[in-house]
Design an enzyme around this catalytic site. Structure first.
Site, PDB file in Angstrom:
ATOM      1  N   GLU A  46     -12.795  14.068  22.895  1.00 15.18           N
ATOM      2  CA  GLU A  46     -13.369  15.115  24.002  1.00 15.18           C
ATOM      3  C   GLU A  46     -14.267  16.109  23.072  1.00 15.18           C
ATOM      4  O   GLU A  46     -13.869  16.410  21.925  1.00 15.18           O
ATOM      5  CB  GLU A  46     -12.130  15.912  24.564  1.00 15.18           C
ATOM      6  CG  GLU A  46     -12.278  16.963  25.482  1.00 15.18           C
ATOM      7  CD  GLU A  46     -11.326  17.510  25.956  1.00 15.18           C
ATOM      8  OE1 GLU A  46     -11.384  18.267  26.985  1.00 15.18           O
ATOM      9  OE2 GLU A  46     -10.235  17.529  25.605  1.00 15.18           O
ATOM     10  N   LYS A 137     -16.058  16.901  33.365  1.00 18.53           N
ATOM     11  CA  LYS A 137     -14.622  17.166  33.650  1.00 18.53           C
ATOM     12  C   LYS A 137     -14.338  18.162  35.040  1.00 18.53           C
ATOM     13  O   LYS A 137     -15.325  19.067  35.077  1.00 18.53           O
ATOM     14  CB  LYS A 137     -14.060  18.115  32.384  1.00 18.53           C
ATOM     15  CG  LYS A 137     -12.679  18.097  32.458  1.00 18.53           C
ATOM     16  CD  LYS A 137     -12.309  18.907  31.324  1.00 18.53           C
ATOM     17  CE  LYS A 137     -10.416  19.232  31.060  1.00 18.53           C
ATOM     18  NZ  LYS A 137     -10.069  19.636  29.980  1.00 18.53           N
ATOM     19  N   CYS A 171      -8.684  14.582  29.301  1.00 19.18           N
ATOM     20  CA  CYS A 171      -7.580  15.260  28.930  1.00 19.18           C
ATOM     21  C   CYS A 171      -6.785  15.425  30.163  1.00 19.18           C
ATOM     22  O   CYS A 171      -6.319  14.665  30.826  1.00 19.18           O
ATOM     23  CB  CYS A 171      -8.178  16.699  28.291  1.00 19.18           C
ATOM     24  SG  CYS A 171      -6.902  17.669  27.481  1.00 19.18           S
TER      25      CYS A 171
END
Length: 317
Positions: A46, A137, A171
């Site tokens: 990430e 994201k 995540c």
């Protein structure tokens, strides 16, 4: 031509935070090493470019921001990349030279509608050197919302490869049941899960997702220490009381029945290698297919909006 097997490499490392060139140098070095060992898909953590700013406040408290914190954020913005842009062109040259797929977590600048928003993104580079797509994201977690904007459904990207379909959730997006359902419905075979979560509970998460989605899960985390933080940051004091190891890692590869193909790597930088067998995906779906024979569309339905969202529309009519 379909392939029954693919060798993947998971890079567990961290660049010098806020240093885009450090990240690019590390990608070049570790991609070449992974390719030398036969990897065809190479995954980085990430926001590897330019690093995950764990523990930093950027001078922000509820109701106020400091001028020094704004300068730190400007430094972070300047170390982000454009997609496509100079850095993705260099990454494309690397991928083409080595005939590999690259999936890299990056901080992305938005150049289309503004110059003041960053995104936590995955960029996918193909073996012909092209940008195959990106994913932003959907919901930055906690204080991340101060740094990154929210992505939309237009980047729920899944790419076709000779091995199968590859895509990712970043995540804690992986804790969003409907996001997972959307990826399963896109036929995902390899789910990438770059993360900043090094806790034991993350291992339970990735094993559950592999078993639920009957897919391979590639979990990729940074191994980061204070040594990777520039001491001249205004908010460096934020981490002075923290342990020297800021992220212990925990990268792993999980098979479609929830078993480890590569055990979690902790407390060190390294490259995990694993050979994925496509036939195991098919076999695993014999008794469970979340969007097929184990679904109930007469009871449950999900509508996914994949349109690009914009606050401004220019009508030329």
């Amino acid at each position: 031509m379909n392939k029954q097997q693919m060798k993947v490499a998971v890079v567990q490392a961290a660049p010098i935070l806020f240093d885009k060139q450090s990240a690019m140098d590390k990608i070049m070095q570790m991609t070449k090493e992974a390719a030398r060992q036969g990897a065809e898909l190479i995954v980085f953590p990430e926001v590897f470019i330019p690093g995950y700013p764990r523990g930093l406040s950027f001078g922000a408290r509820v109701g106020s921001r400091t001028s020094d914190g704004r300068k730190d954020w400007q430094r972070y913005w300047e170390s982000a990349i454009d997609i496509p842009g100079e850095e993705t062109a260099l990454l494309g040259e690397l991928a083409k030279e080595l005939s590999v797929y690259l999936a890299i977590g990056v901080v992305e600048r938005d150049r289309e509608f503004s110059t003041g928003t960053l995104y936590n993104s995955i960029v996918y580079i193909g073996p012909e050197g092209e940008v195959l797509g990106k994913h932003r994201k959907l919901v930055p977690t906690g204080s991340e919302r101060l740094l990154w904007g929210q992505g939309d459904g237009s980047t729920l990207t899944v790419i076709d490869t000779p091995f199968g379909k590859i895509g990712g959730l970043i995540c804690w997006e992986n804790y969003m049941p409907l996001a997972r359902a959307a990826m399963y419905a896109k036929g995902i075979d390899i789910l990438l899960a770059p993360t900043a979560d090094a806790r034991d509970t993350w291992q339970a998460t990735i094993r559950h997702i592999a078993c639920e989605g009957r897919c391979y899960v590639i979990a990729c985390n940074q191994f980061a220490t204070k040594a990777s933080y520039p001491a001249d940051l205004s908010c460096y004091d934020d981490i002075e009381g923290d342990d020297d190891v800021l992220s212990r890692g925990g990268s792993a590869v999980v098979g479609p029945l929830g078993e480890y193909i590569a055990q979690p790597l902790y407390h060190q930088e390294g490259i995990l290698l694993a050979v994925l067998d496509r036939s195991l995906i098919t076999q695993s779906r014999f008794d469970f297919d979340a969007v097929g024979h184990y679904s109930r569309p007469d009871v449950f339905q999900l509508i996914v909006n994949e349109k690009k969202q914009s606050i401004v529309r220019f009508d030329q009519t």
